[in-house]
Write a protein that holds these residues in place. Structure first.
Motif, PDB file in Angstrom:
ATOM      1  N   LYS A  34       0.933  -1.124   0.186  1.00 55.59           N
ATOM      2  CA  LYS A  34      -0.025   0.030  -0.002  1.00 55.59           C
ATOM      3  C   LYS A  34       0.824   1.277   0.030  1.00 55.59           C
ATOM      4  CE  LYS A  34      -3.678   2.293   2.495  1.00 55.59           C
ATOM      5  NZ  LYS A  34      -4.425   2.235   3.818  1.00 55.59           N
ATOM      6  N   VAL A  35       0.802   2.030  -1.002  1.00 52.53           N
ATOM      7  CA  VAL A  35       1.465   3.362  -1.031  1.00 52.53           C
ATOM      8  C   VAL A  35       0.832   4.218  -0.045  1.00 52.53           C
ATOM      9  CG1 VAL A  35       1.727   5.352  -2.391  1.00 52.53           C
ATOM     10  CG2 VAL A  35       1.754   3.205  -3.617  1.00 52.53           C
ATOM     11  N   VAL A  36       1.766   4.883   0.978  1.00 52.70           N
ATOM     12  CA  VAL A  36       1.515   5.635   2.061  1.00 52.70           C
ATOM     13  C   VAL A  36       1.905   7.117   1.915  1.00 52.70           C
ATOM     14  CG1 VAL A  36       1.182   3.874   3.583  1.00 52.70           C
ATOM     15  CG2 VAL A  36       3.446   4.949   3.509  1.00 52.70           C
ATOM     16  N   GLY A  37       3.131   7.432   1.179  1.00 51.28           N
ATOM     17  CA  GLY A  37       3.354   8.667   0.765  1.00 51.28           C
ATOM     18  C   GLY A  37       4.643   8.656  -0.237  1.00 51.28           C
ATOM     19  N   PHE A  38       5.364   9.548  -0.092  1.00 50.88           N
ATOM     20  CA  PHE A  38       6.548   9.777  -1.206  1.00 50.88           C
ATOM     21  C   PHE A  38       7.753  10.510  -0.434  1.00 50.88           C
ATOM     22  CE2 PHE A  38       3.683  13.340  -1.582  1.00 50.88           C
ATOM     23  CZ  PHE A  38       4.302  14.306  -1.683  1.00 50.88           C
ATOM     24  N   VAL A  39       8.576  10.317  -1.296  1.00 50.95           N
ATOM     25  CA  VAL A  39       9.894  10.903  -1.197  1.00 50.95           C
ATOM     26  C   VAL A  39      10.054  12.113  -2.067  1.00 50.95           C
ATOM     27  CG1 VAL A  39      12.565  11.007  -0.827  1.00 50.95           C
ATOM     28  CG2 VAL A  39      11.195   9.025  -0.027  1.00 50.95           C
ATOM     29  N   MET A  40      10.655  13.345  -1.400  1.00 45.20           N
ATOM     30  CA  MET A  40      10.685  14.639  -2.258  1.00 45.20           C
ATOM     31  C   MET A  40      11.830  15.310  -1.839  1.00 45.20           C
ATOM     32  SD  MET A  40       7.735  17.219  -0.778  1.00 45.20           S
ATOM     33  CE  MET A  40       7.260  17.472   1.139  1.00 45.20           C
ATOM     34  N   PRO A  41      12.575  16.140  -2.575  1.00 44.08           N
ATOM     35  CA  PRO A  41      13.763  17.088  -2.036  1.00 44.08           C
ATOM     36  C   PRO A  41      13.210  17.775  -1.025  1.00 44.08           C
ATOM     37  CG  PRO A  41      13.352  17.496  -4.417  1.00 44.08           C
ATOM     38  CD  PRO A  41      11.973  16.690  -3.981  1.00 44.08           C
ATOM     39  N   ARG A  42      14.405  17.932  -0.085  1.00 47.22           N
ATOM     40  CA  ARG A  42      14.158  18.942   1.090  1.00 47.22           C
ATOM     41  C   ARG A  42      14.500  20.349   0.662  1.00 47.22           C
ATOM     42  NH1 ARG A  42      15.703  17.734   7.384  1.00 47.22           N
ATOM     43  NH2 ARG A  42      14.645  19.379   8.307  1.00 47.22           N
ATOM     44  N   ILE A  43      13.793  21.245   0.934  1.00 50.94           N
ATOM     45  CA  ILE A  43      13.976  22.477   0.864  1.00 50.94           C
ATOM     46  C   ILE A  43      14.409  23.342   1.962  1.00 50.94           C
ATOM     47  CG2 ILE A  43      13.215  24.785  -0.434  1.00 50.94           C
ATOM     48  CD1 ILE A  43      13.474  22.053  -2.092  1.00 50.94           C
ATOM     49  N   ARG A  44      15.235  24.092   2.201  1.00 57.01           N
ATOM     50  CA  ARG A  44      15.923  24.720   3.245  1.00 57.01           C
ATOM     51  C   ARG A  44      16.174  26.360   3.046  1.00 57.01           C
ATOM     52  NH1 ARG A  44      18.095  21.115   7.151  1.00 57.01           N
ATOM     53  NH2 ARG A  44      18.641  19.214   6.330  1.00 57.01           N
ATOM     54  N   GLY A  45      15.980  27.141   4.172  1.00 54.25           N
ATOM     55  CA  GLY A  45      16.483  28.397   4.054  1.00 54.25           C
ATOM     56  C   GLY A  45      15.503  29.354   2.893  1.00 54.25           C
ATOM     57  N   MET A  46      14.467  28.980   2.736  1.00 58.59           N
ATOM     58  CA  MET A  46      13.531  29.761   2.007  1.00 58.59           C
ATOM     59  C   MET A  46      12.284  30.191   2.552  1.00 58.59           C
ATOM     60  SD  MET A  46      13.739  27.645  -1.605  1.00 58.59           S
ATOM     61  CE  MET A  46      13.400  29.257  -2.712  1.00 58.59           C
ATOM     62  N   ARG A  47      11.867  31.344   2.233  1.00 62.52           N
ATOM     63  CA  ARG A  47      10.635  32.041   2.789  1.00 62.52           C
ATOM     64  C   ARG A  47       9.573  32.205   1.866  1.00 62.52           C
ATOM     65  NH1 ARG A  47      11.657  35.025   7.341  1.00 62.52           N
ATOM     66  NH2 ARG A  47      13.812  34.990   8.232  1.00 62.52           N
ATOM     67  N   PRO A  48       8.234  32.107   2.538  1.00 63.70           N
ATOM     68  CA  PRO A  48       7.204  32.329   1.376  1.00 63.70           C
ATOM     69  C   PRO A  48       7.230  33.744   0.597  1.00 63.70           C
ATOM     70  CG  PRO A  48       6.506  31.955   3.800  1.00 63.70           C
ATOM     71  CD  PRO A  48       7.917  32.129   3.977  1.00 63.70           C
ATOM     72  N   ILE A  49       6.838  33.815  -0.338  1.00 61.94           N
ATOM     73  CA  ILE A  49       6.771  34.737  -1.195  1.00 61.94           C
ATOM     74  C   ILE A  49       6.340  36.032  -0.790  1.00 61.94           C
ATOM     75  CG2 ILE A  49       4.840  34.421  -2.525  1.00 61.94           C
ATOM     76  CD1 ILE A  49       5.889  35.210  -5.033  1.00 61.94           C
ATOM     77  N   MET A  50       5.579  36.087   0.419  1.00 63.65           N
ATOM     78  CA  MET A  50       4.824  37.008   1.030  1.00 63.65           C
ATOM     79  C   MET A  50       5.984  37.910   1.849  1.00 63.65           C
ATOM     80  SD  MET A  50       1.529  37.367   3.647  1.00 63.65           S
ATOM     81  CE  MET A  50       2.442  36.735   4.796  1.00 63.65           C
TER      82      MET A  50
END
Length: 730
Positions: free
Chosen positions: A87-103
């Motif tokens: 059963k698929v329960v999720g996924f792996v993705m890149p870890r993004i660090r040190g960034m802020r919301p565009i706002m």
């Protein structure tokens, strides 16, 4: 939590460190790879699995791949339940660090606080990079669907990353199945979808284009929404949904609308005419005929072209504006805002003057009244494991002069340095704010797992490899090897400490904390585990809504370390640093200053070669001097501490910087031989600039130059203008 990972080799992942959570899923650090995170759904479904498989089969092109940056945080592999059910329960993705919301970048108040050097050209470049990401997605037939400010992150260098990509609308072409996006935000939703149930509609690319145009408008108009404004009718003003439904673009060029721009909004004329035409095309022409909205490639081309038209203001080189305007709009806007400059000058930033108009009394923080009237002075940040100096700048007394030879040397240093620095700034190749873990760009790029081809070695061999990598400052490789070492010997407390230390240096404080906890479970007498865990709590305080909690936990850990070993100087130093930091949040700070000084003094008694103990004690005394009636003695004690630190480490750039400012302030107050103190201040600041430049420490280098700008009779403005113009022409 355990999940099964198949790539690059089947393995069970023990997910224990949460780095984020939401209503549908929780995100965990991947223990074996610092570059990745695992997103695990609370209630996984077959539909989720099918959608993820379709995404993995057709990833979009990364438009910034050549920069080593991830513009779209796309799923990389599936995760299955550990029970073997498949059963698929999720996924792996890149870890993004040190960034802020565009706002945080289009809102001028937040931008001024966190990234004050992010000028209008940066905003144009952000809009351009955002458009490029949409081009890549639309080329692969994906729709964002839920376009809004919260799923777009921006770095200090104007790079953009789209996150929450598993919510995008995905089309599976072979089976002609559309996995819809069931959510949306009204402010970014086109009129044809307002008040609709999103799960009932297939999104089209032109739906995305409405939200993209809103975001670009906000980036270029100081956060102003294109449908915001003062309602001129007699009834209650409509909501954003009503305004968008009616097509009441506030800056309408083709019809009258019952709204006026708010008084604090930038002028419509600020925008380049080509961009004005595109906004009109989107919000007016595209209201009834949405297919007429400019596509992402059109925006990308236009933004690239109009960036070439930027001019530099002669008054403030941080003001950039389009050449169709006769005068600088930002200077005019600064006047309208009562001196709150949207893009403060380098000198204003260096002296913290750009923050003064925005300061409000804090409910938690008390700042005592200074002894004499001076320009507002910040409560200095203390230094962490790899300290970065802060600065304190004052206007010099009128009429002070320097030796012509000394002055020439300083201007030479400044000229070369500023040309290099400003050239870098214009090219957007490096962050320009204090290098701390909350502002610096430290994106973890998409790289293959470093554990894929590791040989099978013993615990001792992995430990030794990890130690070697750590001392070479290759912390990612150190994490890989220490992780393997702890697998070989799960009972090694020192292995977990070493793994935590490597993660700490990668700014992954949550993972470091988990490893220190494990080390203390195995051996409750591990002094270094307590000290390092205290450091992790201290750094996590900046993420916390209640930093006092983390500070108290840090103090408790340092106390525990001292109770076990009263001769550990590092524990006293770290406790002193936290105590100094706590003074920001208490009314009567003097007793805490004294406790902090006592900790540093005890550390020096235990080990007189501790550079940080002298330097940190000097910082506290420097702070006390600014509010003490006995200021001269306090400044001299601070200078003595900085001098001791420099004798132990003559390459300590921040030591020269701080000592130079202490000498300068003594000269201002006429203490001792004022001219001698002033010359010594300039010499120290010049040395600070030279040493930090040689060490590639751009933060201290810029601060040293900024300090010199003020100390040397405010001669910087013209030099900065010439430097920028020269840098652009080369």
């Amino acid at each position: 939590m355990q999940v099964l990972r198949h790539l690059p080799n089947p393995e069970i992942l023990n997910l224990s460190v949460s780095v984020g959570h939401g209503g549908e899923a929780c995100i965990y650090a991947v223990p074996s790879d610092e570059n990745l995170v695992a997103k695990v759904y609370h209630k996984p479904t077959v539909s989720y699995a099918q959608k993820l498989r379709a995404m993995l089969a057709n990833p979009p092109v990364n438009p910034t791949d050549n920069l080593g940056h991830i513009s779209i945080a796309w799923p990389q592999e599936l995760l299955q339940a550990a029970d073997g059910s498949g059963k698929v329960v999720g996924f792996v993705m890149p870890r993004i660090r040190g960034m802020r919301p565009i706002m945080d970048f289009y809102n001028p108040g937040i931008r001024r606080q966190h990234c004050p050097l992010f000028n209008y050209q940066y905003l144009l470049r952000t809009a351009r990079n955002l458009a490029a990401a949409f081009v890549a997605l639309h080329a692969s037939r994906y729709c964002v669907g839920d376009v809004n400010e919260s799923n777009i992150l921006v770095s200090d260098t104007a790079l953009v990353t789209l996150v929450d990509t598993d919510s995008f609308q995905v089309t599976e072409p072979l089976q002609n199945v559309v996995y819809r996006c069931s959510v949306g935000k009204p402010e970014y939703t086109p009129p044809e979808l307002q008040n609709k149930t999103f799960a009932d509609y297939d999104r089209e690319i032109y739906h995305d284009l409405f939200g993209l145009a809103v975001l670009i408008f906000q980036l270029l108009m100081e956060g102003t929404h294109p449908f915001s404004g003062i309602f001129q009718g007699a009834i209650d003003p409509p909501t954003y949904q009503g305004r968008i439904l009616a097509g009441h673009f506030t800056y309408s060029q083709k019809k009258q609308v019952p709204y006026l721009p708010t008084p604090i909004s930038p002028s419509w004329d600020l925008l380049h005419p080509r961009l004005q035409d595109l906004f009109v095309c989107c919000f007016e022409d595209g209201h009834e005929r949405p297919w007429l909205r400019p596509n992402a490639q059109t925006w990308l081309s236009a933004l690239t072209a109009v960036e070439e038209s930027l001019m530099i203001c002669r008054v403030n080189p941080q003001h950039l504006y389009h050449n169709h305007l006769e005068k600088c709009p930002w200077c005019e806007r600064t006047k309208r805002l009562g001196g709150r400059d949207p893009f403060p000058s380098l000198v204003a930033i260096a002296s913290k003057q750009h923050l003064q108009p925005r300061q409000k009394p804090s409910k938690r923080r008390h700042i005592p009244t200074p002894r004499i009237t001076q320009p507002l002075r910040p409560n200095y940040q203390v230094y962490h494991w790899q300290p970065i100096a802060n600065q304190q700048i004052y206007h010099p007394p009128a009429g002070q002069k320097l030796n012509r030879k000394v002055y020439g040397v300083i201007l030479g240093v400044m000229g070369l340095g500023l040309l290099g620095y400003l050239d870098v700034m214009i090219k957007f190749t490096r962050p320009f704010v204090s290098q701390n873990p909350y502002t610096q760009q430290s994106l973890m790029s998409r790289t293959p797992s470093q554990t894929a081809n590791l040989p099978s070695l013993s615990f001792a061999d992995y430990y030794q490899r990890g130690d070697t990598a750590y001392h070479q400052q290759d912390y990612q490789q150190a994490v890989v090897n220490f992780t393997e070492a702890t697998k070989k010997n799960p009972q090694s407390a020192k292995g977990y400490i070493k793994l935590g230390n490597a993660q700490y240096n990668l700014n992954n404080y949550e993972a470091a904390l988990a490893n220190y906890n494990q080390a203390l479970k195995l051996n409750p007498q591990e002094v270094k585990a307590y000290i390092n865990r205290g450091n992790a709590y201290y750094m996590l305080a900046d993420y916390s809504s209640d930093p006092d909690r983390e500070y108290k936990q840090a103090i408790a850990d340092f106390n525990a370390a001292i109770n076990i070993d009263k001769t550990d100087a590092e524990a006293y130093i770290r406790r002193g640093i936290v105590r100094f930091e706590i003074t920001k949040y208490i009314n009567n700070s003097f007793p805490e200053y004294q406790r902090s000084i006592a900790d540093f003094t005890q550390a020096i008694k235990l080990n007189s070669a501790k550079v940080d103990a002298y330097f940190q004690r000097g910082l506290v005394r420097y702070q006390i001097a600014q509010y003490s009636t006995n200021y001269a003695a306090e400044y001299k004690q601070a200078i003595a501490d900085f001098t001791e630190a420099l004798q132990l480490n003559p390459r300590l750039a921040k030591g020269y910087l701080k000592r130079g400012m202490a000498y300068y302030e003594l000269a201002q107050y006429g203490e001792g031989i004022a001219d001698k103190n002033h010359v010594q201040a300039v010499a120290d600041l010049e040395t600070a600039a030279k040493v930090s430049f040689e060490q590639n420490d751009m933060d201290n280098y810029q601060q040293s130059l900024s300090s010199i700008c003020i100390v040397v009779a405010n001669k910087c403005d013209g030099l900065l203008s010439n430097a920028i113009l020269t840098g652009q022409s080369n």
